[in-house]
Design a protein around this motif. Structure first.
Motif, PDB file in Angstrom:
ATOM      1  N   PHE A 432       0.817  -1.218   0.000  1.00 36.01           N
ATOM      2  CA  PHE A 432       0.000   0.000   0.000  1.00 36.01           C
ATOM      3  C   PHE A 432       0.848   1.264   0.000  1.00 36.01           C
ATOM      4  O   PHE A 432       0.634   2.177  -0.803  1.00 36.01           O
ATOM      5  N   ALA A 433       1.801   1.335   0.918  1.00 38.25           N
ATOM      6  CA  ALA A 433       2.670   2.517   0.956  1.00 38.25           C
ATOM      7  C   ALA A 433       3.493   2.608  -0.322  1.00 38.25           C
ATOM      8  O   ALA A 433       3.685   3.699  -0.880  1.00 38.25           O
ATOM      9  N   ALA A 434       3.973   1.449  -0.810  1.00 37.76           N
ATOM     10  CA  ALA A 434       4.761   1.435  -2.048  1.00 37.76           C
ATOM     11  C   ALA A 434       3.955   1.980  -3.221  1.00 37.76           C
ATOM     12  O   ALA A 434       4.460   2.761  -4.040  1.00 37.76           O
ATOM     13  N   MET A 435       2.689   1.591  -3.315  1.00 34.84           N
ATOM     14  CA  MET A 435       1.861   2.059  -4.428  1.00 34.84           C
ATOM     15  C   MET A 435       1.502   3.544  -4.285  1.00 34.84           C
ATOM     16  O   MET A 435       1.327   4.243  -5.285  1.00 34.84           O
ATOM     17  N   GLY A 436       1.422   4.010  -3.046  1.00 28.28           N
ATOM     18  CA  GLY A 436       1.241   5.447  -2.863  1.00 28.28           C
ATOM     19  C   GLY A 436       2.435   6.213  -3.403  1.00 28.28           C
ATOM     20  O   GLY A 436       2.285   7.255  -4.047  1.00 28.28           O
ATOM     21  N   LEU A 437       3.634   5.673  -3.164  1.00 31.56           N
ATOM     22  CA  LEU A 437       4.845   6.299  -3.704  1.00 31.56           C
ATOM     23  C   LEU A 437       4.880   6.210  -5.225  1.00 31.56           C
ATOM     24  O   LEU A 437       5.183   7.187  -5.915  1.00 31.56           O
ATOM     25  N   VAL A 438       4.542   5.036  -5.772  1.00 25.81           N
ATOM     26  CA  VAL A 438       4.555   4.851  -7.227  1.00 25.81           C
ATOM     27  C   VAL A 438       3.518   5.735  -7.907  1.00 25.81           C
ATOM     28  O   VAL A 438       3.741   6.249  -9.007  1.00 25.81           O
ATOM     29  N   SER A 439       2.370   5.938  -7.237  1.00 29.49           N
ATOM     30  CA  SER A 439       1.308   6.752  -7.845  1.00 29.49           C
ATOM     31  C   SER A 439       1.754   8.181  -8.100  1.00 29.49           C
ATOM     32  O   SER A 439       1.208   8.863  -8.965  1.00 29.49           O
ATOM     33  N   ARG A 440       2.752   8.636  -7.345  1.00 34.87           N
ATOM     34  CA  ARG A 440       3.289   9.981  -7.581  1.00 34.87           C
ATOM     35  C   ARG A 440       4.074  10.052  -8.892  1.00 34.87           C
ATOM     36  O   ARG A 440       4.263  11.141  -9.432  1.00 34.87           O
ATOM     37  N   VAL A 441       4.505   8.875  -9.357  1.00 31.26           N
ATOM     38  CA  VAL A 441       5.253   8.787 -10.614  1.00 31.26           C
ATOM     39  C   VAL A 441       4.349   8.365 -11.758  1.00 31.26           C
ATOM     40  O   VAL A 441       4.393   8.917 -12.852  1.00 31.26           O
ATOM     41  N   ASP A 442       3.492   7.347 -11.500  1.00 29.80           N
ATOM     42  CA  ASP A 442       2.624   6.780 -12.535  1.00 29.80           C
ATOM     43  C   ASP A 442       1.360   6.228 -11.876  1.00 29.80           C
ATOM     44  O   ASP A 442       1.363   5.105 -11.359  1.00 29.80           O
ATOM     45  N   LYS A 443       0.290   6.998 -11.909  1.00 28.46           N
ATOM     46  CA  LYS A 443      -0.949   6.605 -11.227  1.00 28.46           C
ATOM     47  C   LYS A 443      -1.571   5.354 -11.847  1.00 28.46           C
ATOM     48  O   LYS A 443      -2.063   4.468 -11.141  1.00 28.46           O
ATOM     49  N   GLN A 444      -1.560   5.260 -13.175  1.00 33.27           N
ATOM     50  CA  GLN A 444      -2.166   4.097 -13.842  1.00 33.27           C
ATOM     51  C   GLN A 444      -1.418   2.821 -13.494  1.00 33.27           C
ATOM     52  O   GLN A 444      -2.025   1.760 -13.314  1.00 33.27           O
ATOM     53  N   LEU A 445      -0.108   2.909 -13.404  1.00 36.34           N
ATOM     54  CA  LEU A 445       0.696   1.742 -13.051  1.00 36.34           C
ATOM     55  C   LEU A 445       0.367   1.282 -11.633  1.00 36.34           C
ATOM     56  O   LEU A 445       0.206   0.077 -11.385  1.00 36.34           O
ATOM     57  N   ALA A 446       0.271   2.219 -10.702  1.00 41.15           N
ATOM     58  CA  ALA A 446      -0.065   1.868  -9.323  1.00 41.15           C
ATOM     59  C   ALA A 446      -1.417   1.173  -9.258  1.00 41.15           C
ATOM     60  O   ALA A 446      -1.589   0.174  -8.541  1.00 41.15           O
ATOM     61  N   THR A 447      -2.383   1.679 -10.009  1.00 34.08           N
ATOM     62  CA  THR A 447      -3.721   1.066 -10.032  1.00 34.08           C
ATOM     63  C   THR A 447      -3.657  -0.360 -10.554  1.00 34.08           C
ATOM     64  O   THR A 447      -4.285  -1.273  -9.993  1.00 34.08           O
ATOM     65  N   LYS A 448      -2.912  -0.568 -11.621  1.00 38.14           N
ATOM     66  CA  LYS A 448      -2.807  -1.899 -12.216  1.00 38.14           C
ATOM     67  C   LYS A 448      -2.171  -2.888 -11.255  1.00 38.14           C
ATOM     68  O   LYS A 448      -2.632  -4.026 -11.107  1.00 38.14           O
ATOM     69  N   ILE A 449      -1.104  -2.460 -10.575  1.00 39.96           N
ATOM     70  CA  ILE A 449      -0.444  -3.352  -9.620  1.00 39.96           C
ATOM     71  C   ILE A 449      -1.371  -3.658  -8.450  1.00 39.96           C
ATOM     72  O   ILE A 449      -1.437  -4.803  -7.971  1.00 39.96           O
ATOM     73  N   PHE A 450      -2.097  -2.672  -7.966  1.00 37.02           N
ATOM     74  CA  PHE A 450      -3.082  -2.898  -6.906  1.00 37.02           C
ATOM     75  C   PHE A 450      -4.028  -4.027  -7.290  1.00 37.02           C
ATOM     76  O   PHE A 450      -4.258  -4.968  -6.520  1.00 37.02           O
ATOM     77  N   HIS A 451      -4.598  -3.948  -8.484  1.00 36.22           N
ATOM     78  CA  HIS A 451      -5.579  -4.941  -8.911  1.00 36.22           C
ATOM     79  C   HIS A 451      -4.946  -6.322  -9.095  1.00 36.22           C
ATOM     80  O   HIS A 451      -5.616  -7.347  -8.905  1.00 36.22           O
ATOM     81  N   ASN A 452      -3.667  -6.354  -9.420  1.00 37.42           N
ATOM     82  CA  ASN A 452      -2.990  -7.633  -9.582  1.00 37.42           C
ATOM     83  C   ASN A 452      -2.629  -8.262  -8.235  1.00 37.42           C
ATOM     84  O   ASN A 452      -2.596  -9.510  -8.119  1.00 37.42           O
ATOM     85  N   GLU A 453      -2.358  -7.445  -7.248  1.00 35.71           N
ATOM     86  CA  GLU A 453      -1.765  -7.963  -6.012  1.00 35.71           C
ATOM     87  C   GLU A 453      -2.723  -8.116  -4.842  1.00 35.71           C
ATOM     88  O   GLU A 453      -2.515  -8.969  -3.983  1.00 35.71           O
ATOM     89  N   LEU A 454      -3.755  -7.285  -4.735  1.00 35.09           N
ATOM     90  CA  LEU A 454      -4.676  -7.406  -3.606  1.00 35.09           C
ATOM     91  C   LEU A 454      -5.515  -8.667  -3.744  1.00 35.09           C
ATOM     92  O   LEU A 454      -6.103  -8.932  -4.795  1.00 35.09           O
ATOM     93  N   LYS A 455      -5.571  -9.444  -2.691  1.00 38.82           N
ATOM     94  CA  LYS A 455      -6.253 -10.732  -2.730  1.00 38.82           C
ATOM     95  C   LYS A 455      -7.577 -10.688  -1.965  1.00 38.82           C
ATOM     96  O   LYS A 455      -7.635 -10.202  -0.838  1.00 38.82           O
ATOM     97  N   GLU A 456      -8.639 -11.191  -2.616  1.00 39.68           N
ATOM     98  CA  GLU A 456      -9.938 -11.238  -1.944  1.00 39.68           C
ATOM     99  C   GLU A 456      -9.982 -12.443  -1.001  1.00 39.68           C
ATOM    100  O   GLU A 456      -9.531 -13.538  -1.350  1.00 39.68           O
ATOM    101  N   LEU A 457     -10.493 -12.238   0.193  1.00 41.23           N
ATOM    102  CA  LEU A 457     -10.555 -13.287   1.201  1.00 41.23           C
ATOM    103  C   LEU A 457     -11.903 -14.015   1.156  1.00 41.23           C
ATOM    104  O   LEU A 457     -12.905 -13.461   0.747  1.00 41.23           O
TER     105      LEU A 457
END
Length: 457
Positions: A432-457
Protein backbone atom coordinates in the motif's frame (compact mmCIF):
# COMPACT_ATOMS: atom_id res chain seq x y z
CA UNK A 1 12.90 -0.10 -15.51
CA UNK A 2 13.08 -1.29 -11.90
CA UNK A 3 11.87 0.84 -8.98
CA UNK A 4 12.63 0.27 -5.30
CA UNK A 5 9.96 1.41 -2.82
CA UNK A 6 11.01 1.59 0.83
CA UNK A 7 8.85 1.95 3.93
CA UNK A 8 10.78 2.72 7.11
CA UNK A 9 8.09 1.48 9.51
CA UNK A 10 7.98 1.86 13.27
CA UNK A 11 8.74 -1.87 13.67
CA UNK A 12 9.88 -3.17 10.29
CA UNK A 13 11.55 -1.67 7.23
CA UNK A 14 9.81 -3.04 4.13
CA UNK A 15 11.20 -2.98 0.59
CA UNK A 16 9.37 -3.71 -2.66
CA UNK A 17 11.05 -4.24 -6.04
CA UNK A 18 8.78 -3.21 -8.91
CA UNK A 19 9.12 -3.90 -12.62
CA UNK A 20 7.54 -0.83 -14.17
CA UNK A 21 7.26 -2.29 -17.70
CA UNK A 22 5.42 -5.44 -16.56
CA UNK A 23 3.47 -3.68 -13.78
CA UNK A 24 4.35 -6.32 -11.21
CA UNK A 25 6.03 -6.75 -7.85
CA UNK A 26 9.11 -8.90 -8.45
CA UNK A 27 10.16 -9.18 -4.81
CA UNK A 28 9.47 -7.97 -1.28
CA UNK A 29 11.41 -8.21 1.97
CA UNK A 30 11.52 -6.76 5.45
CA UNK A 31 13.87 -6.36 8.40
CA UNK A 32 13.63 -4.86 11.87
CA UNK A 33 13.86 -1.06 11.79
CA UNK A 34 17.10 0.02 13.47
CA UNK A 35 15.95 3.42 14.72
CA UNK A 36 18.16 3.22 17.83
CA UNK A 37 21.39 2.90 15.82
CA UNK A 38 21.36 3.77 12.12
CA UNK A 39 18.19 3.36 10.11
CA UNK A 40 20.29 2.28 7.12
CA UNK A 41 21.29 -0.91 8.96
CA UNK A 42 17.71 -2.16 8.85
CA UNK A 43 17.45 -1.11 5.21
CA UNK A 44 20.63 -3.02 4.35
CA UNK A 45 19.30 -6.10 6.13
CA UNK A 46 16.06 -5.94 4.15
CA UNK A 47 17.99 -5.43 0.91
CA UNK A 48 20.13 -8.53 1.60
CA UNK A 49 16.94 -10.57 1.90
CA UNK A 50 15.55 -9.00 -1.28
CA UNK A 51 18.74 -9.69 -3.24
CA UNK A 52 18.56 -13.29 -2.04
CA UNK A 53 15.17 -13.55 -3.74
CA UNK A 54 15.75 -11.73 -7.03
CA UNK A 55 19.52 -11.34 -7.33
CA UNK A 56 21.38 -8.06 -7.65
CA UNK A 57 19.31 -5.37 -9.34
CA UNK A 58 20.21 -1.86 -10.46
CA UNK A 59 17.22 0.28 -9.56
CA UNK A 60 16.47 3.23 -11.82
CA UNK A 61 14.73 5.04 -8.99
CA UNK A 62 14.37 4.71 -5.23
CA UNK A 63 11.35 6.08 -3.36
CA UNK A 64 10.74 6.06 0.37
CA UNK A 65 8.25 6.76 3.14
CA UNK A 66 8.82 6.68 6.89
CA UNK A 67 6.97 6.29 10.16
CA UNK A 68 10.12 5.27 12.04
CA UNK A 69 10.26 6.30 15.66
CA UNK A 70 6.47 6.41 15.86
CA UNK A 71 6.04 8.80 12.93
CA UNK A 72 5.26 12.50 12.91
CA UNK A 73 3.88 13.37 16.39
CA UNK A 74 1.48 16.30 16.39
CA UNK A 75 -0.83 18.26 18.65
CA UNK A 76 -3.83 20.11 17.24
CA UNK A 77 -5.16 23.24 18.95
CA UNK A 78 -8.48 24.87 17.98
CA UNK A 79 -11.31 26.97 19.32
CA UNK A 80 -14.43 24.74 19.43
CA UNK A 81 -13.99 20.95 19.77
CA UNK A 82 -16.57 20.04 17.12
CA UNK A 83 -15.43 22.70 14.65
CA UNK A 84 -11.97 24.29 14.39
CA UNK A 85 -10.29 21.72 16.66
CA UNK A 86 -11.75 18.91 14.56
CA UNK A 87 -10.77 20.74 11.36
CA UNK A 88 -7.19 21.01 12.59
CA UNK A 89 -7.08 17.33 13.53
CA UNK A 90 -8.51 16.33 10.13
CA UNK A 91 -5.85 18.35 8.32
CA UNK A 92 -3.05 16.84 10.40
CA UNK A 93 -4.26 13.25 9.93
CA UNK A 94 -4.66 13.68 6.17
CA UNK A 95 -1.02 14.77 5.96
CA UNK A 96 0.19 11.60 7.62
CA UNK A 97 0.73 12.89 11.14
CA UNK A 98 0.01 11.10 14.39
CA UNK A 99 -2.30 13.42 16.30
CA UNK A 100 -1.54 12.65 19.93
CA UNK A 101 -3.95 15.15 21.49
CA UNK A 102 -6.45 17.81 20.42
CA UNK A 103 -7.04 20.86 22.61
CA UNK A 104 -9.88 23.37 22.38
CA UNK A 105 -10.74 26.81 23.79
CA UNK A 106 -8.02 28.78 25.57
CA UNK A 107 -5.05 26.69 26.73
CA UNK A 108 -4.63 26.49 30.49
CA UNK A 109 -1.40 26.25 32.45
CA UNK A 110 -2.10 22.56 33.05
CA UNK A 111 -2.51 22.02 29.31
CA UNK A 112 0.77 23.84 28.69
CA UNK A 113 2.44 21.28 30.92
CA UNK A 114 0.66 18.44 29.11
CA UNK A 115 2.01 19.67 25.76
CA UNK A 116 5.48 19.94 27.30
CA UNK A 117 5.18 16.30 28.44
CA UNK A 118 3.96 15.15 25.01
CA UNK A 119 6.96 16.87 23.39
CA UNK A 120 5.40 16.99 19.89
CA UNK A 121 7.25 17.47 16.61
CA UNK A 122 4.62 19.87 15.28
CA UNK A 123 1.61 21.83 16.52
CA UNK A 124 -1.23 22.83 14.23
CA UNK A 125 -2.73 26.00 15.68
CA UNK A 126 -6.19 27.01 14.46
CA UNK A 127 -9.10 29.02 15.80
CA UNK A 128 -11.69 31.47 14.55
CA UNK A 129 -13.17 31.86 11.10
CA UNK A 130 -11.59 34.57 8.94
CA UNK A 131 -12.64 37.86 10.52
CA UNK A 132 -14.15 36.03 13.51
CA UNK A 133 -12.84 35.29 16.98
CA UNK A 134 -9.30 36.61 17.52
CA UNK A 135 -8.76 36.32 21.25
CA UNK A 136 -8.46 32.53 21.55
CA UNK A 137 -5.76 31.98 18.92
CA UNK A 138 -3.75 34.96 20.22
CA UNK A 139 -3.99 33.62 23.77
CA UNK A 140 -2.95 30.13 22.64
CA UNK A 141 -0.01 31.47 20.62
CA UNK A 142 1.36 33.16 23.74
CA UNK A 143 0.89 29.98 25.77
CA UNK A 144 2.67 27.88 23.14
CA UNK A 145 5.52 30.40 22.93
CA UNK A 146 6.16 29.90 26.65
CA UNK A 147 6.61 26.10 26.38
CA UNK A 148 10.28 25.15 26.55
CA UNK A 149 10.24 22.58 23.75
CA UNK A 150 11.68 22.65 20.23
CA UNK A 151 8.52 22.14 18.15
CA UNK A 152 7.34 23.86 14.98
CA UNK A 153 3.94 25.55 14.71
CA UNK A 154 1.67 25.72 11.67
CA UNK A 155 -0.72 28.65 11.96
CA UNK A 156 -4.03 27.80 10.29
CA UNK A 157 -6.60 30.06 11.92
CA UNK A 158 -8.20 33.50 11.58
CA UNK A 159 -6.19 35.27 8.88
CA UNK A 160 -6.90 38.67 10.45
CA UNK A 161 -4.41 37.95 13.25
CA UNK A 162 -2.14 35.35 11.61
CA UNK A 163 0.84 37.73 11.49
CA UNK A 164 0.38 38.72 15.16
CA UNK A 165 0.26 35.02 16.06
CA UNK A 166 3.47 34.43 14.10
CA UNK A 167 5.20 37.34 15.84
CA UNK A 168 4.28 35.97 19.29
CA UNK A 169 5.62 32.52 18.43
CA UNK A 170 8.85 33.84 16.94
CA UNK A 171 9.44 35.85 20.11
CA UNK A 172 9.23 32.55 21.95
CA UNK A 173 11.93 31.13 19.62
CA UNK A 174 9.47 28.84 17.84
CA UNK A 175 9.74 27.96 14.17
CA UNK A 176 6.35 28.86 12.69
CA UNK A 177 4.67 29.21 9.30
CA UNK A 178 1.34 30.65 8.18
CA UNK A 179 -1.05 28.76 5.92
CA UNK A 180 -4.71 29.15 4.98
CA UNK A 181 -7.38 28.87 7.67
CA UNK A 182 -8.62 25.28 8.03
CA UNK A 183 -12.13 26.69 8.60
CA UNK A 184 -12.36 30.07 6.84
CA UNK A 185 -16.16 30.12 7.14
CA UNK A 186 -18.50 28.42 9.56
CA UNK A 187 -18.84 24.69 8.70
CA UNK A 188 -16.44 25.00 5.74
CA UNK A 189 -13.39 22.74 5.77
CA UNK A 190 -10.26 23.80 3.82
CA UNK A 191 -7.32 21.56 4.72
CA UNK A 192 -5.10 21.43 1.62
CA UNK A 193 -2.88 24.37 2.56
CA UNK A 194 -2.31 23.02 6.09
CA UNK A 195 -1.73 19.52 4.72
CA UNK A 196 0.98 20.83 2.38
CA UNK A 197 2.59 22.83 5.19
CA UNK A 198 2.76 19.73 7.40
CA UNK A 199 4.32 17.72 4.57
CA UNK A 200 6.91 20.44 3.90
CA UNK A 201 7.88 20.72 7.56
CA UNK A 202 8.24 16.94 7.73
CA UNK A 203 10.74 17.06 4.90
CA UNK A 204 12.58 20.06 6.35
CA UNK A 205 12.86 19.12 10.00
CA UNK A 206 11.52 15.72 11.02
CA UNK A 207 13.72 13.74 8.64
CA UNK A 208 16.76 15.06 10.52
CA UNK A 209 15.12 14.61 13.90
CA UNK A 210 14.42 10.94 13.20
CA UNK A 211 17.92 10.20 11.90
CA UNK A 212 16.90 9.80 8.28
CA UNK A 213 19.14 12.46 6.76
CA UNK A 214 21.69 10.07 5.28
CA UNK A 215 19.03 7.67 4.03
CA UNK A 216 17.26 10.56 2.31
CA UNK A 217 20.37 11.23 0.23
CA UNK A 218 19.98 7.79 -1.36
CA UNK A 219 16.47 8.54 -2.64
CA UNK A 220 15.31 10.05 -5.92
CA UNK A 221 12.45 11.97 -4.29
CA UNK A 222 11.80 13.44 -0.83
CA UNK A 223 10.87 10.96 1.91
CA UNK A 224 7.22 11.39 2.92
CA UNK A 225 5.30 10.12 5.98
CA UNK A 226 4.20 6.49 5.50
CA UNK A 227 0.56 7.29 6.39
CA UNK A 228 0.55 9.93 3.63
CA UNK A 229 1.82 7.33 1.16
CA UNK A 230 -0.94 4.91 2.24
CA UNK A 231 -3.47 7.76 2.07
CA UNK A 232 -2.50 8.57 -1.51
CA UNK A 233 -2.50 4.89 -2.43
CA UNK A 234 -6.03 4.54 -1.07
CA UNK A 235 -7.17 7.57 -3.05
CA UNK A 236 -5.82 6.08 -6.27
CA UNK A 237 -7.39 2.66 -5.59
CA UNK A 238 -10.80 4.13 -4.79
CA UNK A 239 -10.93 5.73 -8.24
CA UNK A 240 -11.26 2.25 -9.75
CA UNK A 241 -12.84 0.21 -6.90
CA UNK A 242 -15.32 2.72 -5.55
CA UNK A 243 -15.94 3.25 -1.83
CA UNK A 244 -13.26 1.58 0.31
CA UNK A 245 -12.12 1.36 3.92
CA UNK A 246 -8.44 0.61 4.62
CA UNK A 247 -7.44 -0.63 8.09
CA UNK A 248 -3.70 -0.53 8.78
CA UNK A 249 -2.75 -2.20 12.07
CA UNK A 250 0.84 -1.25 12.91
CA UNK A 251 3.26 -1.58 15.77
CA UNK A 252 2.67 1.96 17.08
CA UNK A 253 -0.80 2.90 15.78
CA UNK A 254 -3.87 1.62 13.98
CA UNK A 255 -4.77 3.88 11.08
CA UNK A 256 -8.09 3.87 9.24
CA UNK A 257 -8.68 5.44 5.82
CA UNK A 258 -12.11 5.88 4.25
CA UNK A 259 -12.64 6.94 0.65
CA UNK A 260 -16.34 7.72 0.33
CA UNK A 261 -18.75 10.62 0.70
CA UNK A 262 -20.18 9.25 3.94
CA UNK A 263 -23.50 11.06 3.48
CA UNK A 264 -26.55 9.49 5.14
CA UNK A 265 -27.91 6.42 3.36
CA UNK A 266 -31.30 6.53 5.08
CA UNK A 267 -33.68 9.28 3.99
CA UNK A 268 -34.83 10.25 7.49
CA UNK A 269 -31.35 11.20 8.75
CA UNK A 270 -29.91 14.71 8.97
CA UNK A 271 -26.22 15.58 9.16
CA UNK A 272 -24.91 17.24 12.31
CA UNK A 273 -21.55 18.95 12.80
CA UNK A 274 -18.64 19.68 10.50
CA UNK A 275 -18.87 18.13 6.99
CA UNK A 276 -16.60 15.11 6.51
CA UNK A 277 -13.98 14.97 3.72
CA UNK A 278 -14.33 12.31 1.01
CA UNK A 279 -10.79 11.12 1.79
CA UNK A 280 -10.38 10.76 5.55
CA UNK A 281 -7.75 9.28 7.85
CA UNK A 282 -7.87 8.73 11.58
CA UNK A 283 -4.97 7.48 13.67
CA UNK A 284 -5.30 5.69 17.00
CA UNK A 285 -2.06 6.00 18.95
CA UNK A 286 -3.33 3.78 21.77
CA UNK A 287 -4.12 0.81 19.53
CA UNK A 288 -0.71 -0.38 18.29
CA UNK A 289 0.35 -4.03 18.38
CA UNK A 290 3.82 -3.49 19.87
CA UNK A 291 4.87 0.01 20.94
CA UNK A 292 1.31 0.81 22.08
CA UNK A 293 0.46 -2.71 23.21
CA UNK A 294 0.09 -1.82 26.89
CA UNK A 295 -2.66 0.73 26.19
CA UNK A 296 -4.37 -1.63 23.74
CA UNK A 297 -4.40 -4.41 26.34
CA UNK A 298 -5.83 -2.09 28.99
CA UNK A 299 -8.62 -0.95 26.66
CA UNK A 300 -9.24 -4.48 25.41
CA UNK A 301 -9.46 -6.04 28.84
CA UNK A 302 -12.03 -3.49 29.92
CA UNK A 303 -14.20 -3.95 26.82
CA UNK A 304 -13.68 -7.64 26.03
CA UNK A 305 -12.15 -9.22 29.11
CA UNK A 306 -13.85 -12.55 28.41
CA UNK A 307 -11.73 -13.00 25.27
CA UNK A 308 -8.77 -13.85 27.50
CA UNK A 309 -10.60 -16.66 29.27
CA UNK A 310 -10.57 -19.44 26.66
CA UNK A 311 -11.16 -23.17 26.89
CA UNK A 312 -7.57 -23.76 28.02
CA UNK A 313 -7.88 -21.46 31.02
CA UNK A 314 -5.57 -18.70 29.74
CA UNK A 315 -4.88 -16.19 32.48
CA UNK A 316 -4.08 -12.52 32.69
CA UNK A 317 -0.67 -13.55 34.07
CA UNK A 318 0.13 -15.17 30.71
CA UNK A 319 -1.01 -12.01 28.96
CA UNK A 320 1.39 -9.99 31.11
CA UNK A 321 4.20 -12.29 29.96
CA UNK A 322 3.21 -11.64 26.37
CA UNK A 323 3.25 -7.88 26.96
CA UNK A 324 6.70 -8.05 28.54
CA UNK A 325 8.07 -10.12 25.66
CA UNK A 326 6.74 -7.66 23.07
CA UNK A 327 8.17 -4.73 25.01
CA UNK A 328 11.60 -6.37 25.09
CA UNK A 329 11.48 -7.33 21.40
CA UNK A 330 9.02 -5.35 19.24
CA UNK A 331 9.89 -7.57 16.25
CA UNK A 332 8.56 -10.66 18.06
CA UNK A 333 6.05 -12.65 15.99
CA UNK A 334 4.43 -15.52 17.92
CA UNK A 335 3.44 -18.85 16.39
CA UNK A 336 -0.24 -18.48 15.41
CA UNK A 337 -1.26 -21.71 17.14
CA UNK A 338 0.47 -20.81 20.44
CA UNK A 339 -1.18 -19.08 23.36
CA UNK A 340 0.69 -15.87 22.55
CA UNK A 341 -0.46 -16.22 18.94
CA UNK A 342 -4.05 -16.34 20.17
CA UNK A 343 -3.46 -13.20 22.21
CA UNK A 344 -1.99 -11.48 19.15
CA UNK A 345 -5.00 -12.38 17.02
CA UNK A 346 -7.53 -11.33 19.66
CA UNK A 347 -5.81 -8.00 20.26
CA UNK A 348 -5.52 -7.32 16.53
CA UNK A 349 -9.26 -7.92 16.16
CA UNK A 350 -9.94 -5.51 19.00
CA UNK A 351 -7.66 -2.89 17.46
CA UNK A 352 -9.62 -3.17 14.20
CA UNK A 353 -12.95 -3.03 16.03
CA UNK A 354 -12.14 0.02 18.13
CA UNK A 355 -10.29 1.93 15.39
CA UNK A 356 -13.09 1.50 12.84
CA UNK A 357 -15.68 2.33 15.49
CA UNK A 358 -13.91 5.61 16.26
CA UNK A 359 -13.56 6.38 12.55
CA UNK A 360 -17.21 5.65 11.72
CA UNK A 361 -20.14 8.01 11.97
CA UNK A 362 -22.81 7.61 14.62
CA UNK A 363 -26.57 7.98 14.75
CA UNK A 364 -28.33 9.91 17.50
CA UNK A 365 -32.04 9.61 18.15
CA UNK A 366 -34.21 12.60 18.96
CA UNK A 367 -37.91 13.23 19.23
CA UNK A 368 -39.97 16.02 17.72
CA UNK A 369 -43.68 16.81 17.65
CA UNK A 370 -43.72 14.83 14.39
CA UNK A 371 -42.12 11.70 15.84
CA UNK A 372 -38.68 10.11 15.97
CA UNK A 373 -35.83 11.74 14.01
CA UNK A 374 -32.17 10.84 13.55
CA UNK A 375 -28.97 12.89 13.43
CA UNK A 376 -25.70 11.64 11.95
CA UNK A 377 -22.28 12.83 13.07
CA UNK A 378 -19.31 11.64 11.05
CA UNK A 379 -19.36 9.40 7.98
CA UNK A 380 -21.91 6.73 7.10
CA UNK A 381 -19.79 3.75 5.98
CA UNK A 382 -22.61 1.24 5.69
CA UNK A 383 -22.44 1.08 1.88
CA UNK A 384 -18.64 0.75 1.64
CA UNK A 385 -17.84 -1.99 -0.90
CA UNK A 386 -14.43 -3.16 0.27
CA UNK A 387 -12.57 -3.38 3.58
CA UNK A 388 -8.84 -3.82 3.00
CA UNK A 389 -6.51 -5.23 5.64
CA UNK A 390 -2.97 -3.83 5.92
CA UNK A 391 -0.22 -4.49 8.47
CA UNK A 392 1.71 -7.49 9.73
CA UNK A 393 -0.72 -8.53 12.47
CA UNK A 394 -3.42 -9.01 9.82
CA UNK A 395 -1.19 -10.28 7.00
CA UNK A 396 0.44 -13.04 9.04
CA UNK A 397 -2.72 -14.16 10.79
CA UNK A 398 -3.95 -17.62 9.73
CA UNK A 399 -7.43 -16.11 9.43
CA UNK A 400 -7.26 -12.44 8.34
CA UNK A 401 -10.92 -12.49 7.26
CA UNK A 402 -11.98 -13.22 10.84
CA UNK A 403 -9.95 -10.27 12.06
CA UNK A 404 -11.53 -7.98 9.45
CA UNK A 405 -15.05 -8.97 10.49
CA UNK A 406 -14.41 -6.63 13.41
CA UNK A 407 -14.74 -3.75 10.93
CA UNK A 408 -18.32 -4.78 10.10
CA UNK A 409 -21.42 -3.22 11.65
CA UNK A 410 -22.48 -4.96 14.84
CA UNK A 411 -26.17 -5.74 15.30
CA UNK A 412 -25.74 -4.91 18.98
CA UNK A 413 -24.42 -1.42 18.14
CA UNK A 414 -26.52 -0.34 15.15
CA UNK A 415 -25.86 3.32 15.90
CA UNK A 416 -22.21 2.85 14.79
CA UNK A 417 -22.25 3.25 11.00
CA UNK A 418 -19.67 0.62 10.06
CA UNK A 419 -19.77 -1.21 6.70
CA UNK A 420 -22.62 -3.72 6.46
CA UNK A 421 -21.74 -6.24 3.74
CA UNK A 422 -18.25 -5.45 2.46
CA UNK A 423 -15.88 -7.75 0.63
CA UNK A 424 -12.51 -8.26 2.30
CA UNK A 425 -9.21 -7.68 0.49
CA UNK A 426 -5.72 -8.33 1.87
CA UNK A 427 -2.50 -6.43 1.18
CA UNK A 428 -0.45 -9.62 1.43
CA UNK A 429 2.83 -8.08 0.23
CA UNK A 430 2.83 -4.77 2.14
CA UNK A 431 2.40 -2.77 -1.07
CA UNK A 432 0.00 0.00 0.00
CA UNK A 433 2.67 2.52 0.96
CA UNK A 434 4.76 1.44 -2.05
CA UNK A 435 1.86 2.06 -4.43
CA UNK A 436 1.24 5.45 -2.86
CA UNK A 437 4.84 6.30 -3.70
CA UNK A 438 4.55 4.85 -7.23
CA UNK A 439 1.31 6.75 -7.85
CA UNK A 440 3.29 9.98 -7.58
CA UNK A 441 5.25 8.79 -10.61
CA UNK A 442 2.62 6.78 -12.53
CA UNK A 443 -0.95 6.61 -11.23
CA UNK A 444 -2.17 4.10 -13.84
CA UNK A 445 0.70 1.74 -13.05
CA UNK A 446 -0.06 1.87 -9.32
CA UNK A 447 -3.72 1.07 -10.03
CA UNK A 448 -2.81 -1.90 -12.22
CA UNK A 449 -0.44 -3.35 -9.62
CA UNK A 450 -3.08 -2.90 -6.91
CA UNK A 451 -5.58 -4.94 -8.91
CA UNK A 452 -2.99 -7.63 -9.58
CA UNK A 453 -1.77 -7.96 -6.01
CA UNK A 454 -4.68 -7.41 -3.61
CA UNK A 455 -6.25 -10.73 -2.73
CA UNK A 456 -9.94 -11.24 -1.94
CA UNK A 457 -10.55 -13.29 1.20
Amino acid sequence: MKTLAIDFGSTFTKVSAICMEKAEIIGTAKAFTTIETDIRDGLNNAMKELHGQIGRVDFAQKLAASSAGGGLKMVAVGLVPALTAKAASTAACSAGAKVVKTFAYELSTAEQQEIFDINPDLILLSGGTDGGNKEAILHNAKKLAEIDRDFSVIIAGNKSVAQDVLDDLVQGFKHAVICDNVMPEFNTLEIMSAKNAIRDLFMEKIIEAKGLTEAAKLMDAPIIPTPLAVFEGAQVLSESLGDILVVDVGGATTDVYSMCSGVPVMTNVSLKGLPEPFAKRTVEGDLGMRYSLDSLVEIATIERKAVFCGDNGETMAELDKFRALCAADPSFVPEPSSLFGKFDKALCGMAVNLAVERHSGKLETAYSPFGQIFYQTGKDLTDVKYVIGVGGAIIYSPDPAEILTNAVRDEYSPEILKPVKPKFLLDKKYIFAAMGLVSRVDKQLATKIFHNELKEL
